[in-house]
Write an enzyme that holds these catalytic residues in place. Sequence first.
Site, mmCIF file in Angstrom:
data_model
loop_
_atom_site.group_PDB
_atom_site.id
_atom_site.type_symbol
_atom_site.label_atom_id
_atom_site.label_comp_id
_atom_site.label_asym_id
_atom_site.label_seq_id
_atom_site.Cartn_x
_atom_site.Cartn_y
_atom_site.Cartn_z
ATOM 1 N N HIS A 41 -3.573 9.669 5.157
ATOM 2 C CA HIS A 41 -3.588 8.271 4.717
ATOM 3 C C HIS A 41 -3.155 7.351 5.863
ATOM 4 C CE1 HIS A 41 -1.617 4.893 2.303
ATOM 5 N NE2 HIS A 41 -2.895 4.821 1.996
ATOM 6 N N ARG A 42 -4.078 6.529 6.340
ATOM 7 C CA ARG A 42 -3.847 5.654 7.500
ATOM 8 C C ARG A 42 -3.468 6.499 8.728
ATOM 9 N NH1 ARG A 42 -0.023 1.111 4.392
ATOM 10 N NH2 ARG A 42 -1.139 1.207 2.416
ATOM 11 N N GLU A 68 -8.182 8.813 6.679
ATOM 12 C CA GLU A 68 -8.456 7.506 6.073
ATOM 13 C C GLU A 68 -7.974 6.396 6.991
ATOM 14 O OE1 GLU A 68 -7.299 4.228 2.981
ATOM 15 O OE2 GLU A 68 -6.053 5.211 4.478
ATOM 16 N N ASP A 70 -8.050 1.743 7.164
ATOM 17 C CA ASP A 70 -8.390 0.463 6.523
ATOM 18 C C ASP A 70 -8.921 -0.474 7.595
ATOM 19 O OD1 ASP A 70 -6.883 0.949 3.869
ATOM 20 O OD2 ASP A 70 -5.337 1.274 5.385
ATOM 21 N N HIS A 83 -4.190 -2.500 7.666
ATOM 22 C CA HIS A 83 -4.148 -2.487 6.201
ATOM 23 C C HIS A 83 -3.947 -3.872 5.603
ATOM 24 C CE1 HIS A 83 -2.195 -2.161 2.242
ATOM 25 N NE2 HIS A 83 -3.019 -1.138 2.070
ATOM 26 N N GLU A 149 -12.014 2.777 4.710
ATOM 27 C CA GLU A 149 -11.774 1.865 3.586
ATOM 28 C C GLU A 149 -11.958 0.425 4.031
ATOM 29 O OE1 GLU A 149 -8.108 2.013 1.319
ATOM 30 O OE2 GLU A 149 -8.650 0.120 0.351
ATOM 31 N N LYS A 151 -11.354 -3.333 3.573
ATOM 32 C CA LYS A 151 -10.453 -4.300 2.931
ATOM 33 C C LYS A 151 -11.088 -5.688 2.907
ATOM 34 C CE LYS A 151 -6.754 -1.756 2.034
ATOM 35 N NZ LYS A 151 -6.514 -1.330 0.632
ATOM 36 N N ASP A 264 0.525 10.618 3.438
ATOM 37 C CA ASP A 264 1.056 10.117 4.718
ATOM 38 C C ASP A 264 1.580 11.271 5.570
ATOM 39 O OD1 ASP A 264 0.740 7.483 3.718
ATOM 40 O OD2 ASP A 264 2.766 7.500 2.851
HETATM 41 O O1 G3P Z 1 -7.100 5.968 0.164
HETATM 42 C C1 G3P Z 1 -6.393 5.400 -0.886
HETATM 43 C C2 G3P Z 1 -5.425 4.359 -0.477
HETATM 44 O O2 G3P Z 1 -5.521 4.091 0.893
HETATM 45 C C3 G3P Z 1 -5.537 3.103 -1.234
HETATM 46 O O3 G3P Z 1 -4.441 2.264 -1.131
HETATM 47 O O4 G3P Z 1 -3.291 0.253 -0.308
HETATM 48 O O5 G3P Z 1 -3.092 2.359 0.928
HETATM 49 O O6 G3P Z 1 -5.209 1.094 0.970
HETATM 50 P P1 G3P Z 1 -4.010 1.460 0.186
HETATM 51 CA CA CA Z 2 -6.308 2.541 2.431
#
Ligand code: G3P
Ligand code: CA
Length: 275
Positions: A41-42, A68, A70, A83, A149, A151, A264
């Site tokens: 995640h990120r 992942e 953003d 993000h 992702e 945004k 994470d």
């Molecule tokens: O991949 C799911 C997650 O990233 C969604 O929430 O706010 O971390 O972008 P957020």
């Molecule tokens: Ca995300």
Amino acid sequence: MRGRVGLLFLLLAAGCGDRKDAVTQTALERIRENRVMLIAHRGASKAMPENTLPAFQEAQAAFVDLIELDYRHTKDGRPVVIHDETLDRTTDAVARWGGADIRVASRTLDDIRQLDAGLWFDKRFRNTRVPTLEGAVSIIELEALALIERKSGDAKTLVDWLRTTGRLNSVVVQAFDWTFLAQCRALAPDLAIGALGREAATDDDLRTLRSFGAVAVGWRAKDLDAARIKRFHANGQKVWAYTVNDPEAAKKLITAGVDGIITDDPFTIGPLLDD
Ligand code: G3P
Ligand code: CA
């Protein structure tokens, strides 16, 4: 097994790569493998500043399946990897320029590339930059599948970029904004699309997911149980749970039937997926 992709690279380098492997598989083929995916995640954002090249490289060291990120559009319409809607939390924009609530969309790419995106996390990461989408995906795709992702930014800019760089079949695009995902589908019939959501999916939600051919959902972990996971499966989606850093919670989700854990901390969660 988490070392699978790295091992394949070694085999290829040694001239032993005679299997169809992660390098030649499309994103859809990789997602459809019948095992639980490890998704950073990120990037490896517990250990490194989120959504930066060091975080993506660290995730690769944990042998994740997907990484992942953003992205958002700058004032001049360039996708950068960050993000938040503002630059305040993860860059030195406020210290450098003054003020507060400095929106990504209010600054040009050139401005944003001047910023430090590592110092807020630890001084070891001084001089880390906000990556461009191109810069981030170029690193991620060396050893993992990019989970992009959106945004902010329009569908056409993203799909045109994926098409001109030959990436239409080799990434996954996800968003909370399902209208955006439907627009992506209209532009790119074969794109792997993941839909983000939370709470209980309604019948209408399931219909909408089918309408734009979502191959996966990224769903808030606390809103998932075995019955809800089964319902998504029957609707044609793999189920990835976000954001799970607690090993016990991850084990419960795996038992319940999820297809991926978004975390994470891939170094802690990864070994649970190897069994
Ligand atoms: O991949 C799911 C997650 O990233 C969604 O929430 O706010 O971390 O972008 P957020
Ligand atoms: Ca995300």
